[in-house]
Write a protein that holds these residues in place. Structure first.
Motif, PDB file in Angstrom:
ATOM      1  N   ARG A 122       0.831  -1.211   0.000  1.00 50.72           N
ATOM      2  CA  ARG A 122       0.000   0.000   0.000  1.00 50.72           C
ATOM      3  C   ARG A 122       0.864   1.260   0.000  1.00 50.72           C
ATOM      4  N   GLN A 128      -0.928   1.005  -3.834  1.00 53.58           N
ATOM      5  CA  GLN A 128      -0.939   2.456  -3.643  1.00 53.58           C
ATOM      6  C   GLN A 128      -2.270   3.055  -4.106  1.00 53.58           C
ATOM      7  N   ASP A 131      -7.749   1.553  -0.606  1.00 52.76           N
ATOM      8  CA  ASP A 131      -8.078   1.370   0.802  1.00 52.76           C
ATOM      9  C   ASP A 131      -8.430  -0.072   1.140  1.00 52.76           C
ATOM     10  N   THR A 132      -8.939  -0.824   0.158  1.00 49.05           N
ATOM     11  CA  THR A 132      -9.369  -2.191   0.407  1.00 49.05           C
ATOM     12  C   THR A 132      -8.794  -3.111  -0.662  1.00 49.05           C
ATOM     13  N   ASN A 149     -10.233  -0.270   4.663  1.00 47.82           N
ATOM     14  CA  ASN A 149     -10.118   1.138   5.076  1.00 47.82           C
ATOM     15  C   ASN A 149      -8.673   1.510   5.413  1.00 47.82           C
ATOM     16  N   GLY A 150      -7.744   0.927   4.663  1.00 44.95           N
ATOM     17  CA  GLY A 150      -6.345   1.288   4.796  1.00 44.95           C
ATOM     18  C   GLY A 150      -5.595   0.637   5.932  1.00 44.95           C
ATOM     19  N   TRP A 301      -0.314   6.277   9.828  1.00 47.61           N
ATOM     20  CA  TRP A 301       0.595   5.635   8.893  1.00 47.61           C
ATOM     21  C   TRP A 301       1.545   6.668   8.313  1.00 47.61           C
ATOM     22  N   THR A 303       3.227   8.875   5.630  1.00 51.31           N
ATOM     23  CA  THR A 303       2.806   9.350   4.312  1.00 51.31           C
ATOM     24  C   THR A 303       3.955   9.976   3.542  1.00 51.31           C
TER      25      THR A 303
END
Length: 320
Positions: A122, A128, A131-132, A149-150, A301, A303
């Motif tokens: 991800r 990337q 979310d799912t 949902n990430g 997370w 970023t």
């Protein structure tokens, strides 16, 4: 001034433990590769690595482990933090959290190796912007990580979709399967050792026109159909040593046939993008574990991390 943030992580596999510490930007400062032998030897060597890392660089802000399983991830379970009924000899009921709790004084997170690899995908790979999605690895076993949902999905415990039972592929009626618990579950029929047991040679040595590959594609498409119907992910990423490049189109064709045109939203799936290869590299699991440590320390997370030659932690890297 940005406060220093020292992160520690392990990708614990059946053949090796990859250990690293990194700064808040995800840049590795120390790393090592430890063979997975006995729990005492392997965990002791890992603890010694982190003790030396602390001596050189300071106290960890957070620590995480992405491990082979099955794991107990339910915090109210009596065996929380343990590797449970693994077929890896000598590793049943090994308490990872208790061991590292005695040797590392930092908030600690534990998840499956496939969930950590999914996090790595991800951040830097084929997941990337999604979310799912599901991350499947087909190698010594078959593991499935699910991000919803990430974030890695757990529930009462982590998914074990590698052990679902599927209809037998056409012509595959005689092979008993090798799973010590279920015999002919998906892993028992389609992991690397199962292919070796069925055909007498390692999967990677089979020619591209061997019937083994269509058989394998049928089973992996059955898994993908199950994930599609139950999770409805944006993408299914499939990696691992068994997933030769020739397999992806075979799985896509078999999955299209199994979905059989059901539901308008499934009829519009672009299979070329839906079933994808991982692209975050061999370090995805360890990078994902470091990201889990970052989330443990900061409640978010990362970023801002980027992959460079410095931040890519290759599987054979050793820097003690």
């Amino acid at each position: 001034m940005v406060e220093p943030l020292l992160l520690g992580a392990i990708e614990a596999g059946g053949t090796k433990f990859l250990c690293a510490i990194a700064d808040r930007d995800g840049t590795p400062l120390m790393q090592t590769r430890i063979p997975t032998t006995t729990p005492d030897e392997t965990l002791g060597a890992a603890s010694a690595f982190f003790a030396e890392a602390a001596r050189r660089h300071g106290t960890l802000a957070a620590f995480s482990i992405g491990s082979f399983g099955p794991l107990s991830l339910n915090r109210v379970a009596a065996d929380y933090g343990c590797i449970t009924s693994t077929p890896k000899a000598g590793w049943q009921n090994v308490d990872l959290l208790a061991h590292f709790g005695r040797t590392i004084a930092a908030p600690t997170a534990l998840d499956t190796d496939v969930n950590c690899a999914a996090v790595g995908e991800r951040l830097f790979g084929s997941g990337q912007g999604l979310d799912t999605f599901c991350y499947v690895t087909v190698g010594t076993g078959i593991g499935v990580g699910v991000l919803i949902n990430g974030a890695p999905h757990g529930g009462a415990n982590h998914p074990e979709a590698g052990h679902i039972t599927l209809p037998r592929a056409p012509g595959d009626d005689r092979f008993a399967g090798i799973c010590p618990y279920h015999g002919d579950c998906l892993e028992g029929l389609a992991c690397g050792p199962a292919m070796h047991a069925r055909w007498g040679v390692p999967a990677e040595t089979l020619p591209g026109d061997h019937p083994a590959w269509d058989l394998e594609a049928d089973y992996l498409a059955g898994l993908c159909a199950t994930l599609t119907y139950t999770v409805r992910p944006d993408r299914i990423i499939i990696g691992g040593g068994v997933m030769q490049p020739l397999m992806y189109d075979r799985v896509r064709r078999a999955l299209t046939a199994k979905l059989a045109g059901y539901d308008a939203s499934m009829r519009t799936i672009d299979m070329a993008n839906y079933v994808a290869a991982p692209t975050a590299g061999s370090s995805a699991g360890l990078t994902g574990a470091l990201a889990l440590a970052y989330r443990t320390a900061t409640r978010q997370w990362p970023t801002h991390w980027t992959i460079t030659e410095t931040t890519s932690i290759e599987a054979d890297a050793v820097n003690a």
